[in-house]
Design an enzyme around this catalytic site. Sequence first.
Site, PDB file in Angstrom:
ATOM      1  N   ASP A   1      31.061  43.286  47.302  1.00 58.00           N
ATOM      2  CA  ASP A   1      31.362  41.908  46.564  1.00 58.00           C
ATOM      3  C   ASP A   1      30.303  41.363  45.587  1.00 58.00           C
ATOM      4  O   ASP A   1      29.073  41.603  45.629  1.00 58.00           O
ATOM      5  CB  ASP A   1      31.753  40.844  47.826  1.00 58.00           C
ATOM      6  CG  ASP A   1      30.288  40.675  48.686  1.00 58.00           C
ATOM      7  OD1 ASP A   1      29.438  40.426  48.375  1.00 58.00           O
ATOM      8  OD2 ASP A   1      30.628  40.871  49.926  1.00 58.00           O
ATOM      9  N   CYS A   2      30.485  40.212  45.222  1.00 53.94           N
ATOM     10  CA  CYS A   2      29.496  39.601  44.068  1.00 53.94           C
ATOM     11  C   CYS A   2      28.146  39.444  44.571  1.00 53.94           C
ATOM     12  O   CYS A   2      27.250  39.690  43.937  1.00 53.94           O
ATOM     13  CB  CYS A   2      30.396  38.235  43.842  1.00 53.94           C
ATOM     14  SG  CYS A   2      29.219  37.326  42.483  1.00 53.94           S
TER      15      CYS A   2
END
Length: 193
Positions: free
Chosen positions: A59-60
Amino acid sequence: MKNENENNIYLIMNKPAGYVCSAVSDSHKTVYELLPQEMRELVSKPKRGHRLHTVGRLDCDTSGLLFLTTDGHFSHRLTSPENKIEKTYIVRLKNPGNLSYIEKAEKGLILPPEKKAPQQLSQTAYLTPLDPQFLLWQVKITEGKFHQVRRIFMALQNEVEQLKRTKIGHFELPSELNEGDFMEINHPDEISF
């Protein structure tokens, strides 16, 4: 460098936080922006069956080990749940944890719902404290559910401040690979899982 037999590309990246693992994003930079133009064209204008893609996702807000390849068989081998390939993460928590986390995670936890993921049972996770304050933990899992590591600690009434993937199977993120950098490998069999 390419696998001579199949003409595929295999990359190892040390993904920085703040980048997403999708080809296009309106709100964040993508990991493909860290690659040279000729490799980015394998994402936007690929030859048939030769699209460069990430193997799984981080994820980011997660950094660390990320594979990119044009080889679908390699991707499937790493991400297929039945292969049970272990992923290792280093986690920094917002609040000190405690030794009870270890047993609870090994038994499995009910992961709280989050955005795209319903409430669900987590399979076994192996937690090891890495400091006397119980703020730094090593986590090993074989699943890949949405935000799983973060949700494990949410279920333990804590919050992840930093998350980095350091290992997939037996393959460890090379220490000489700086955040945002990548390296090519010749053959996928150089990576043992």
